[in-house]
Design a protein around this motif. Structure first.
Motif, PDB file in Angstrom:
ATOM      1  N   UNK A   3     -51.353  60.566-123.976  1.00 39.47           N
ATOM      2  CA  UNK A   3     -52.554  61.019-124.264  1.00 39.47           C
ATOM      3  C   UNK A   3     -51.942  59.757-125.919  1.00 39.47           C
ATOM      4  N   UNK A   4     -53.021  59.164-126.327  1.00 41.30           N
ATOM      5  CA  UNK A   4     -53.180  58.321-127.635  1.00 41.30           C
ATOM      6  C   UNK A   4     -52.752  59.644-128.437  1.00 41.30           C
ATOM      7  N   UNK A   5     -53.025  60.475-128.634  1.00 40.82           N
ATOM      8  CA  UNK A   5     -52.558  61.220-130.248  1.00 40.82           C
ATOM      9  C   UNK A   5     -51.800  62.223-130.338  1.00 40.82           C
ATOM     10  N   UNK A   6     -50.313  61.879-131.354  1.00 44.29           N
ATOM     11  CA  UNK A   6     -49.253  62.897-131.118  1.00 44.29           C
ATOM     12  C   UNK A   6     -48.728  62.441-129.587  1.00 44.29           C
ATOM     13  N   UNK A   7     -48.601  60.961-129.185  1.00 41.15           N
ATOM     14  CA  UNK A   7     -47.669  61.045-128.324  1.00 41.15           C
ATOM     15  C   UNK A   7     -46.508  60.222-128.252  1.00 41.15           C
ATOM     16  N   UNK A   8     -46.052  60.597-129.066  1.00 43.78           N
ATOM     17  CA  UNK A   8     -44.299  59.610-130.031  1.00 43.78           C
ATOM     18  C   UNK A   8     -43.598  60.866-129.479  1.00 43.78           C
TER      19      UNK A   8
ATOM     20  N   UNK B 280     -47.889  56.663-118.817  1.00 42.09           N
ATOM     21  CA  UNK B 280     -48.707  56.608-119.815  1.00 42.09           C
ATOM     22  C   UNK B 280     -48.844  56.726-120.604  1.00 42.09           C
ATOM     23  N   UNK B 281     -48.589  56.289-121.824  1.00 41.32           N
ATOM     24  CA  UNK B 281     -47.670  55.312-123.205  1.00 41.32           C
ATOM     25  C   UNK B 281     -48.211  55.993-124.290  1.00 41.32           C
ATOM     26  N   UNK B 282     -49.927  55.248-124.171  1.00 45.82           N
ATOM     27  CA  UNK B 282     -50.215  54.361-124.881  1.00 45.82           C
ATOM     28  C   UNK B 282     -49.678  53.556-125.269  1.00 45.82           C
ATOM     29  N   UNK B 283     -50.771  52.514-126.694  1.00 41.06           N
ATOM     30  CA  UNK B 283     -51.315  51.230-126.145  1.00 41.06           C
ATOM     31  C   UNK B 283     -49.828  51.177-127.889  1.00 41.06           C
ATOM     32  N   UNK B 284     -49.266  50.295-127.494  1.00 41.83           N
ATOM     33  CA  UNK B 284     -48.154  50.161-128.510  1.00 41.83           C
ATOM     34  C   UNK B 284     -47.387  50.415-128.081  1.00 41.83           C
ATOM     35  N   UNK B 285     -46.616  51.059-127.058  1.00 41.41           N
ATOM     36  CA  UNK B 285     -45.422  52.335-127.055  1.00 41.41           C
ATOM     37  C   UNK B 285     -44.641  51.320-125.479  1.00 41.41           C
TER      38      UNK B 285
END
Length: 359
Positions: A196-201, A223-228
Protein backbone atom coordinates in the motif's frame (compact mmCIF):
# COMPACT_ATOMS: atom_id res chain seq x y z
CA UNK A 1 -39.17 8.67 -16.16
CA UNK A 2 -35.42 9.18 -15.74
CA UNK A 3 -33.96 7.82 -12.51
CA UNK A 4 -31.11 9.77 -10.93
CA UNK A 5 -28.48 8.60 -8.45
CA UNK A 6 -25.76 10.68 -6.84
CA UNK A 7 -22.61 9.13 -5.36
CA UNK A 8 -20.34 10.63 -2.75
CA UNK A 9 -17.27 9.57 -0.82
CA UNK A 10 -13.60 10.37 -0.83
CA UNK A 11 -10.35 10.97 0.99
CA UNK A 12 -8.91 7.55 0.18
CA UNK A 13 -9.21 4.98 -2.58
CA UNK A 14 -11.25 2.78 -0.23
CA UNK A 15 -13.88 5.51 -0.01
CA UNK A 16 -14.23 5.55 -3.78
CA UNK A 17 -13.68 1.99 -5.02
CA UNK A 18 -17.20 0.72 -4.23
CA UNK A 19 -18.65 3.72 -6.05
CA UNK A 20 -16.39 2.91 -9.00
CA UNK A 21 -17.72 -0.66 -8.96
CA UNK A 22 -21.38 0.41 -8.86
CA UNK A 23 -21.42 3.27 -11.37
CA UNK A 24 -21.09 1.06 -14.49
CA UNK A 25 -24.12 -1.00 -13.48
CA UNK A 26 -26.25 2.12 -13.01
CA UNK A 27 -25.06 3.33 -16.41
CA UNK A 28 -26.18 0.02 -17.94
CA UNK A 29 -29.59 0.55 -16.37
CA UNK A 30 -29.82 4.07 -17.90
CA UNK A 31 -29.73 5.98 -14.64
CA UNK A 32 -28.49 9.55 -14.72
CA UNK A 33 -25.42 9.68 -12.48
CA UNK A 34 -23.59 12.50 -10.71
CA UNK A 35 -20.88 12.70 -8.05
CA UNK A 36 -19.98 15.01 -5.19
CA UNK A 37 -16.43 14.96 -3.84
CA UNK A 38 -13.76 17.35 -2.67
CA UNK A 39 -12.06 19.81 -4.97
CA UNK A 40 -8.68 18.09 -4.99
CA UNK A 41 -9.08 14.66 -3.39
CA UNK A 42 -8.20 11.26 -4.85
CA UNK A 43 -11.89 10.79 -5.66
CA UNK A 44 -11.74 13.58 -8.23
CA UNK A 45 -8.92 11.88 -10.11
CA UNK A 46 -10.55 8.45 -9.94
CA UNK A 47 -14.03 9.54 -11.02
CA UNK A 48 -13.13 12.07 -13.71
CA UNK A 49 -10.56 9.71 -15.23
CA UNK A 50 -12.71 6.57 -15.27
CA UNK A 51 -16.08 8.26 -15.89
CA UNK A 52 -15.48 11.50 -17.80
CA UNK A 53 -19.17 11.65 -18.72
CA UNK A 54 -20.30 11.69 -15.06
CA UNK A 55 -20.74 15.28 -13.76
CA UNK A 56 -18.32 15.81 -10.86
CA UNK A 57 -19.10 18.53 -8.30
CA UNK A 58 -16.37 19.65 -5.90
CA UNK A 59 -17.40 21.07 -2.53
CA UNK A 60 -15.66 22.39 0.56
CA UNK A 61 -15.12 19.85 3.34
CA UNK A 62 -13.39 19.77 6.68
CA UNK A 63 -11.70 17.12 8.76
CA UNK A 64 -12.29 16.42 12.44
CA UNK A 65 -8.88 15.62 13.89
CA UNK A 66 -8.16 13.68 17.07
CA UNK A 67 -5.24 16.01 17.80
CA UNK A 68 -4.91 19.76 18.34
CA UNK A 69 -4.83 21.85 15.20
CA UNK A 70 -5.82 25.41 14.42
CA UNK A 71 -7.83 23.96 11.51
CA UNK A 72 -10.16 22.34 14.06
CA UNK A 73 -11.54 25.84 14.63
CA UNK A 74 -11.92 26.76 10.95
CA UNK A 75 -13.04 23.46 9.43
CA UNK A 76 -16.59 23.62 10.88
CA UNK A 77 -17.12 26.70 8.71
CA UNK A 78 -15.82 24.74 5.71
CA UNK A 79 -18.33 21.98 6.48
CA UNK A 80 -21.12 24.56 6.68
CA UNK A 81 -20.05 25.99 3.33
CA UNK A 82 -19.93 22.44 1.96
CA UNK A 83 -23.50 21.80 3.12
CA UNK A 84 -24.79 24.80 1.22
CA UNK A 85 -22.76 23.90 -1.89
CA UNK A 86 -24.02 20.31 -1.74
CA UNK A 87 -27.60 21.49 -1.29
CA UNK A 88 -27.33 23.57 -4.46
CA UNK A 89 -25.96 20.55 -6.34
CA UNK A 90 -28.83 18.38 -5.09
CA UNK A 91 -31.37 20.93 -6.23
CA UNK A 92 -29.70 21.02 -9.65
CA UNK A 93 -29.17 17.26 -10.13
CA UNK A 94 -32.40 16.17 -8.39
CA UNK A 95 -31.21 12.66 -7.44
CA UNK A 96 -33.81 10.10 -6.39
CA UNK A 97 -31.28 8.50 -4.06
CA UNK A 98 -27.74 9.09 -2.74
CA UNK A 99 -25.11 6.43 -2.09
CA UNK A 100 -22.28 7.36 0.28
CA UNK A 101 -19.07 5.40 0.83
CA UNK A 102 -17.81 7.70 3.57
CA UNK A 103 -14.96 10.09 4.10
CA UNK A 104 -15.31 13.61 5.45
CA UNK A 105 -16.55 15.03 2.15
CA UNK A 106 -19.69 12.90 2.54
CA UNK A 107 -20.77 14.60 5.79
CA UNK A 108 -22.00 17.89 4.27
CA UNK A 109 -23.63 15.93 1.44
CA UNK A 110 -25.71 13.87 3.86
CA UNK A 111 -26.66 16.95 5.86
CA UNK A 112 -27.83 18.57 2.65
CA UNK A 113 -29.70 15.39 1.68
CA UNK A 114 -31.61 15.54 4.96
CA UNK A 115 -32.58 19.14 4.21
CA UNK A 116 -33.66 18.13 0.69
CA UNK A 117 -35.49 14.99 1.93
CA UNK A 118 -33.55 12.63 -0.35
CA UNK A 119 -33.02 9.03 0.83
CA UNK A 120 -29.42 8.05 1.54
CA UNK A 121 -27.63 4.71 1.72
CA UNK A 122 -24.29 4.43 3.56
CA UNK A 123 -21.76 1.62 3.18
CA UNK A 124 -19.31 1.15 6.08
CA UNK A 125 -16.20 -0.89 5.30
CA UNK A 126 -14.52 -1.38 8.67
CA UNK A 127 -15.44 -3.25 11.85
CA UNK A 128 -16.07 0.01 13.68
CA UNK A 129 -17.50 3.02 11.83
CA UNK A 130 -15.14 5.84 10.96
CA UNK A 131 -15.74 9.28 12.39
CA UNK A 132 -17.27 10.61 9.18
CA UNK A 133 -19.84 7.81 9.04
CA UNK A 134 -20.55 8.20 12.77
CA UNK A 135 -21.54 11.78 12.03
CA UNK A 136 -23.54 10.74 8.97
CA UNK A 137 -25.45 7.77 10.43
CA UNK A 138 -28.30 9.87 11.92
CA UNK A 139 -29.02 11.23 8.44
CA UNK A 140 -28.93 7.86 6.64
CA UNK A 141 -32.04 6.07 5.48
CA UNK A 142 -30.24 2.72 5.22
CA UNK A 143 -26.83 1.54 6.44
CA UNK A 144 -24.94 -1.38 4.93
CA UNK A 145 -21.94 -2.93 6.69
CA UNK A 146 -19.10 -5.08 5.43
CA UNK A 147 -18.51 -6.95 8.71
CA UNK A 148 -21.37 -8.53 10.63
CA UNK A 149 -19.61 -7.38 13.83
CA UNK A 150 -20.31 -3.77 12.80
CA UNK A 151 -24.07 -4.18 13.26
CA UNK A 152 -23.69 -3.82 17.02
CA UNK A 153 -22.67 -0.18 16.49
CA UNK A 154 -25.54 0.62 14.13
CA UNK A 155 -29.28 1.31 14.54
CA UNK A 156 -30.89 -2.12 14.23
CA UNK A 157 -33.94 -1.02 12.27
CA UNK A 158 -31.89 0.57 9.47
CA UNK A 159 -28.84 -1.66 9.16
CA UNK A 160 -27.94 -4.75 7.12
CA UNK A 161 -24.68 -6.66 6.65
CA UNK A 162 -24.11 -6.65 2.90
CA UNK A 163 -20.47 -7.70 2.95
CA UNK A 164 -17.95 -6.18 0.57
CA UNK A 165 -18.94 -5.05 -2.90
CA UNK A 166 -16.31 -6.70 -5.08
CA UNK A 167 -15.20 -5.30 -8.42
CA UNK A 168 -16.32 -7.77 -11.07
CA UNK A 169 -13.15 -7.39 -13.15
CA UNK A 170 -11.16 -9.10 -10.39
CA UNK A 171 -12.80 -12.38 -11.40
CA UNK A 172 -11.66 -12.07 -15.03
CA UNK A 173 -7.93 -12.62 -14.54
CA UNK A 174 -5.86 -14.96 -16.70
CA UNK A 175 -2.89 -16.86 -15.28
CA UNK A 176 -1.36 -16.99 -18.75
CA UNK A 177 -1.56 -13.20 -19.11
CA UNK A 178 -0.11 -12.82 -15.62
CA UNK A 179 2.84 -15.02 -16.51
CA UNK A 180 3.43 -13.02 -19.67
CA UNK A 181 3.34 -9.75 -17.72
CA UNK A 182 5.72 -10.92 -15.01
CA UNK A 183 7.83 -13.43 -16.94
CA UNK A 184 7.37 -15.79 -13.98
CA UNK A 185 6.95 -19.33 -15.26
CA UNK A 186 8.63 -21.32 -12.51
CA UNK A 187 6.90 -24.10 -10.63
CA UNK A 188 7.25 -22.26 -7.32
CA UNK A 189 4.10 -20.84 -5.69
CA UNK A 190 3.58 -17.10 -6.15
CA UNK A 191 3.68 -14.75 -3.15
CA UNK A 192 2.03 -11.38 -3.83
CA UNK A 193 3.08 -8.57 -1.50
CA UNK A 194 0.96 -5.41 -1.35
CA UNK A 195 2.27 -2.79 1.05
CA UNK A 196 0.00 0.00 0.00
CA UNK A 197 1.06 3.60 -0.52
CA UNK A 198 0.64 4.53 3.15
CA UNK A 199 3.24 3.17 5.52
CA UNK A 200 4.75 0.68 3.04
CA UNK A 201 8.36 1.31 3.94
CA UNK A 202 8.47 -1.14 6.83
CA UNK A 203 7.01 -3.92 4.70
CA UNK A 204 9.28 -3.09 1.77
CA UNK A 205 12.37 -3.26 3.98
CA UNK A 206 11.57 -6.58 5.63
CA UNK A 207 10.64 -8.13 2.27
CA UNK A 208 13.92 -7.09 0.69
CA UNK A 209 15.94 -8.12 3.73
CA UNK A 210 14.23 -11.53 3.49
CA UNK A 211 14.31 -11.85 -0.27
CA UNK A 212 16.97 -14.56 -0.62
CA UNK A 213 15.08 -16.80 1.82
CA UNK A 214 11.72 -16.06 0.18
CA UNK A 215 12.99 -16.86 -3.30
CA UNK A 216 14.07 -20.32 -2.20
CA UNK A 217 10.38 -21.21 -1.87
CA UNK A 218 8.39 -18.61 -3.83
CA UNK A 219 8.24 -16.41 -6.86
CA UNK A 220 7.59 -12.93 -5.49
CA UNK A 221 5.46 -10.14 -6.98
CA UNK A 222 6.02 -6.97 -4.96
CA UNK A 223 3.75 -3.92 -5.24
CA UNK A 224 6.03 -1.51 -3.41
CA UNK A 225 4.49 1.93 -3.97
CA UNK A 226 5.48 4.97 -5.99
CA UNK A 227 9.20 5.69 -6.05
CA UNK A 228 10.11 2.54 -4.14
CA UNK A 229 11.46 0.27 -6.89
CA UNK A 230 15.09 -0.80 -6.36
CA UNK A 231 17.68 -2.03 -8.83
CA UNK A 232 18.02 -5.81 -8.62
CA UNK A 233 18.47 -8.76 -10.94
CA UNK A 234 17.24 -11.46 -8.59
CA UNK A 235 15.47 -14.15 -10.56
CA UNK A 236 11.86 -14.76 -9.52
CA UNK A 237 11.37 -11.26 -8.08
CA UNK A 238 9.15 -8.75 -9.91
CA UNK A 239 8.43 -5.20 -8.70
CA UNK A 240 5.69 -2.71 -9.55
CA UNK A 241 5.03 0.74 -8.13
CA UNK A 242 1.34 0.07 -8.56
CA UNK A 243 -0.95 -1.79 -10.95
CA UNK A 244 -4.45 -1.25 -12.30
CA UNK A 245 -5.65 -3.35 -15.24
CA UNK A 246 -2.89 -5.89 -14.51
CA UNK A 247 -4.18 -6.70 -11.03
CA UNK A 248 -6.77 -9.39 -11.95
CA UNK A 249 -4.11 -11.32 -13.85
CA UNK A 250 -1.58 -11.04 -11.04
CA UNK A 251 -4.16 -12.21 -8.51
CA UNK A 252 -5.13 -15.17 -10.70
CA UNK A 253 -1.56 -16.48 -10.59
CA UNK A 254 -1.13 -15.70 -6.87
CA UNK A 255 -1.11 -18.45 -4.24
CA UNK A 256 -0.51 -16.41 -1.06
CA UNK A 257 -0.81 -12.71 -0.20
CA UNK A 258 0.99 -10.41 2.23
CA UNK A 259 -0.95 -7.19 2.68
CA UNK A 260 -2.10 -4.36 4.88
CA UNK A 261 -5.59 -4.92 6.29
CA UNK A 262 -7.75 -2.40 4.50
CA UNK A 263 -11.29 -3.76 4.32
CA UNK A 264 -11.78 -3.59 0.55
CA UNK A 265 -8.53 -5.39 -0.22
CA UNK A 266 -8.90 -8.21 2.28
CA UNK A 267 -12.46 -8.96 1.19
CA UNK A 268 -11.25 -9.10 -2.40
CA UNK A 269 -8.65 -11.68 -1.35
CA UNK A 270 -11.37 -13.58 0.50
CA UNK A 271 -13.62 -13.59 -2.56
CA UNK A 272 -10.74 -14.95 -4.64
CA UNK A 273 -9.81 -17.53 -1.95
CA UNK A 274 -6.29 -16.19 -1.40
CA UNK A 275 -4.83 -17.05 2.04
CA UNK A 276 -3.28 -13.94 3.52
CA UNK A 277 -0.77 -12.62 6.01
CA UNK A 278 -2.04 -9.27 7.24
CA UNK A 279 0.24 -6.55 8.59
CA UNK A 280 -2.22 -3.87 9.74
CA UNK A 281 -1.32 -0.23 10.16
CA UNK A 282 -0.52 0.45 13.80
CA UNK A 283 -2.65 2.65 16.05
CA UNK A 284 0.11 5.24 15.83
CA UNK A 285 -0.46 5.47 12.07
CA UNK A 286 -4.26 5.11 12.00
CA UNK A 287 -7.35 4.91 14.17
CA UNK A 288 -6.73 1.18 14.61
CA UNK A 289 -9.39 0.04 12.12
CA UNK A 290 -6.99 -2.23 10.23
CA UNK A 291 -6.09 -4.07 13.43
CA UNK A 292 -9.77 -4.82 14.05
CA UNK A 293 -10.23 -5.89 10.43
CA UNK A 294 -7.26 -8.25 10.69
CA UNK A 295 -8.45 -9.67 14.02
CA UNK A 296 -11.85 -10.49 12.50
CA UNK A 297 -10.24 -12.38 9.62
CA UNK A 298 -7.84 -14.25 11.91
CA UNK A 299 -10.75 -15.33 14.14
CA UNK A 300 -12.58 -16.72 11.11
CA UNK A 301 -9.51 -18.60 9.92
CA UNK A 302 -8.97 -16.56 6.75
CA UNK A 303 -5.62 -15.02 7.65
CA UNK A 304 -2.60 -14.76 9.89
CA UNK A 305 -1.64 -11.44 11.47
CA UNK A 306 1.73 -9.85 12.19
CA UNK A 307 1.74 -6.62 14.18
CA UNK A 308 3.88 -3.83 12.80
CA UNK A 309 5.97 -3.63 15.97
CA UNK A 310 6.87 -7.31 15.47
CA UNK A 311 7.93 -6.83 11.85
CA UNK A 312 11.41 -8.29 12.07
CA UNK A 313 12.99 -10.46 9.41
CA UNK A 314 12.82 -13.54 11.65
CA UNK A 315 9.15 -13.05 12.58
CA UNK A 316 8.20 -12.26 9.00
CA UNK A 317 9.81 -15.38 7.55
CA UNK A 318 8.39 -17.57 10.32
CA UNK A 319 4.87 -16.27 9.72
CA UNK A 320 5.13 -16.65 5.94
CA UNK A 321 6.13 -20.30 6.47
CA UNK A 322 3.11 -20.74 8.75
CA UNK A 323 0.91 -19.20 6.05
CA UNK A 324 2.26 -21.67 3.48
CA UNK A 325 1.65 -24.59 5.85
CA UNK A 326 -1.92 -23.49 6.68
CA UNK A 327 -3.04 -22.29 3.26
CA UNK A 328 -5.36 -25.18 2.40
CA UNK A 329 -7.08 -25.03 5.80
CA UNK A 330 -7.63 -21.31 5.15
CA UNK A 331 -9.06 -21.99 1.70
CA UNK A 332 -11.54 -24.45 3.24
CA UNK A 333 -12.62 -21.78 5.76
CA UNK A 334 -12.99 -19.25 2.95
CA UNK A 335 -15.23 -21.64 1.04
CA UNK A 336 -17.60 -21.56 4.03
CA UNK A 337 -17.74 -17.76 4.28
CA UNK A 338 -21.18 -16.22 3.63
CA UNK A 339 -21.33 -14.49 0.26
CA UNK A 340 -21.35 -10.72 -0.01
CA UNK A 341 -23.94 -8.84 -2.00
CA UNK A 342 -23.24 -8.85 -5.70
CA UNK A 343 -23.05 -5.66 -7.74
CA UNK A 344 -26.57 -6.40 -9.01
CA UNK A 345 -27.94 -6.96 -5.50
CA UNK A 346 -26.46 -3.71 -4.21
CA UNK A 347 -27.74 -1.83 -7.23
CA UNK A 348 -31.23 -3.23 -6.66
CA UNK A 349 -31.08 -2.25 -2.98
CA UNK A 350 -30.23 1.33 -3.87
CA UNK A 351 -32.92 1.44 -6.54
CA UNK A 352 -35.48 0.10 -4.06
CA UNK A 353 -34.46 2.79 -1.58
CA UNK A 354 -35.22 5.45 -4.18
CA UNK A 355 -38.77 4.12 -4.40
CA UNK A 356 -39.21 3.97 -0.62
CA UNK A 357 -39.52 7.74 -0.54
CA UNK A 358 -42.04 7.89 -3.34
CA UNK A 359 -39.42 8.66 -5.99
Amino acid sequence: MTKRVLFTGGGSAGHVSVNVALIPRFKEKDWTISYIGSHNGIEKDMITTQFPDVPYHGIASGKLRRYFSVKNFTDPFRVLAGVMQAYRVLKKEKPNVIFSKGGFVSVPVLLAAKMAKIPVAIHESDVTPGLANKLAIPFATKIYTTFKETLQFMPKDRSTCAGAIIREELFTGSRKVGEELTNLHASKPVLLIMGGSLGAQGINKVVRDSLDSLLEHFSVIHLCGKGNIIQTDKEGYVQYEFVSTELPHLLEMTDLVVSRAGSNSIFEFLALKKPMLLIPLSKESSRGDQILNANAFVQQGFALKLEEQDLSQECFLTTVRQLRDQQWTMVEKMEEAPPSYTIDQMTDEIALLSRSNGN
